[in-house]
Design a protein around this motif. Structure first.
Motif: not given
Ligand SMILES: [Zn+2]
Ligand SMILES: [Zn+2]
Length: 352
Positions: A242-246, A265-266, A268-274, A289-293
């Motif tokens: 529905g528009g990107g993952v949290a 990412l939607r 405000g989303g967060k990506l964790v690299m493993v 800034p645009f995605k506040m990611m």
């Protein structure tokens, strides 16, 4: 004691007999009953880690000398304790936390031994579970595994907490109505697919290039599974979420999968690299800034992560990964199988 040892880098391991060590001070002697074979053992066996772009770090540069006994996924029975070792019982069985620091520096005293600059990790710096007995420097590294089957508990000390620790980093970003994305559902990502339904709120999406792993993820509760090598994969994830993952976790760690994670990412989303696949990626600076990611790295996990994961498992909430038990004599075959890829569903755990 008996140990399957690297005598020469990359050559078949050899069984060697040694006097069984006696614990001194706060040390504990554990008789190893379960020793997981981890993918990083393949690199240690080779004698180097490939940093990409022609860069290489050798085990010798890190101070590892041959003969060497690998094995950092350990569970077993306490058979002797040093005179100052308190809080563990001889005859009791535990999982062993291997990511041990110096124990005295600032980060170690704050429980962040992973950040220690002079680590004493079992099986990568000091003798590990490919031997029948292991000296653990302090009783605090022994964790009760409750009702978790012992071979599975052993795998939780590395691949389990690697998955769990990454999940903790997106936990607060993912609410009940949100979606989270797991990229790469084999190995550590496979552990994540099993643990996530018990730990994360929200709905699981999985991206993997292997149809079998996608089918398995769906069985484990994923509401969607995409082939990230296909052109419409990203559009599918955006649509299904529905528009990107949290939150997203990249268990591959290639430039392509990282880009896929960022684009999924939607706001405000967060990506964790493993994942440690390696390579370099360029990221648009304005996306931050645009995605506040947020992008965060995660490496194995803390002693507290292991305690929490074993509690979760002991409560019967986590479906076990497939485990194949082999005797330690088959250590070389097991490493070769891992190196070849696709031959081990889940994990090989060795017995002595
Ligand atoms: Zn490992
Ligand atoms: Zn330290």
């Amino acid at each position: 004691m008996r140990a399957m040892q690297i005598i020469e880098w990359g050559k078949p391991l050899q069984a060697r007999e040694y006097p069984t060590p006696e614990p001194t001070g706060e040390q504990v002697l554990v008789r190893v009953e379960s020793a997981g074979v981890c993918h990083s053992d393949v690199h240690i066996w080779d004698g180097y880690f490939d940093l990409g772009g022609g860069g290489k770090v050798t085990l010798e540069q890190r101070g590892v000398k041959l003969p060497f006994t690998m094995g950092h996924e350990i569970a077993g029975e306490v058979v002797a304790v040093g005179p100052q070792a308190k809080g563990v019982e001889v005859g009791k069985r535990y999982a062993v936390y291997p990511w041990i620091g110096c124990g005295t520096c600032n980060v170690c005293r704050q429980g962040e031994e992973l950040l220690c600059l002079t680590p004493r990790t079992l099986g990568t710096r000091t003798s590990g579970g490919y031997g029948s007995h292991v000296i653990v420097p302090h009783p605090r590294y022994l964790v009760d595994y409750g009702k978790v089957p012992q071979p599975l508990a052993a795998t939780y000390t590395c691949s389990g907490i690697t998955a769990f620790s990454a999940m903790k980093k997106i936990h607060d970003h993912v609410g009940v109505g949100d979606h989270f994305l797991i990229i790469g559902a084999g190995g550590v990502g496979g552990q994540a697919v099993h643990i996530a339904p018990a730990y994360l709120a929200g709905k699981m999406l999985v991206a993997d290039i292997d149809a079998g792993k996608r089918a398995h993820a769906t069985e484990m509760g994923a509401v969607g599974a995409v082939d990230n090598s296909s052109a419409d994969a990203l559009a599918k994830v955006i649509e299904q979420s529905g528009g990107g993952v949290a939150g997203a976790i990249d268990f591959v760690g290639s430039p392509k999968t990282m880009e896929f994670g960022i684009n999924a990412l939607r706001k405000g989303g967060k990506l964790v690299m493993v994942g440690l696949y390696g390579g370099a990626a360029s990221i648009s600076t304005v996306l931050f800034p645009f995605k506040m990611m947020t992008i965060e790295g995660s490496y194995v996990g803390t002693l507290q992560d292991l305690r929490e994961l074993l509690e979760l498992g002991s409560a019967g909430k986590v479906a076990p990964i497939p485990i194949e038990t082999r005797t330690a004599d088959r250590a070389t075959d097991s490493l070769a199988d891992l190196k070849a890829g696709g031959k081990v569903p889940g994990r090989v755990v060795m017995t002595h």
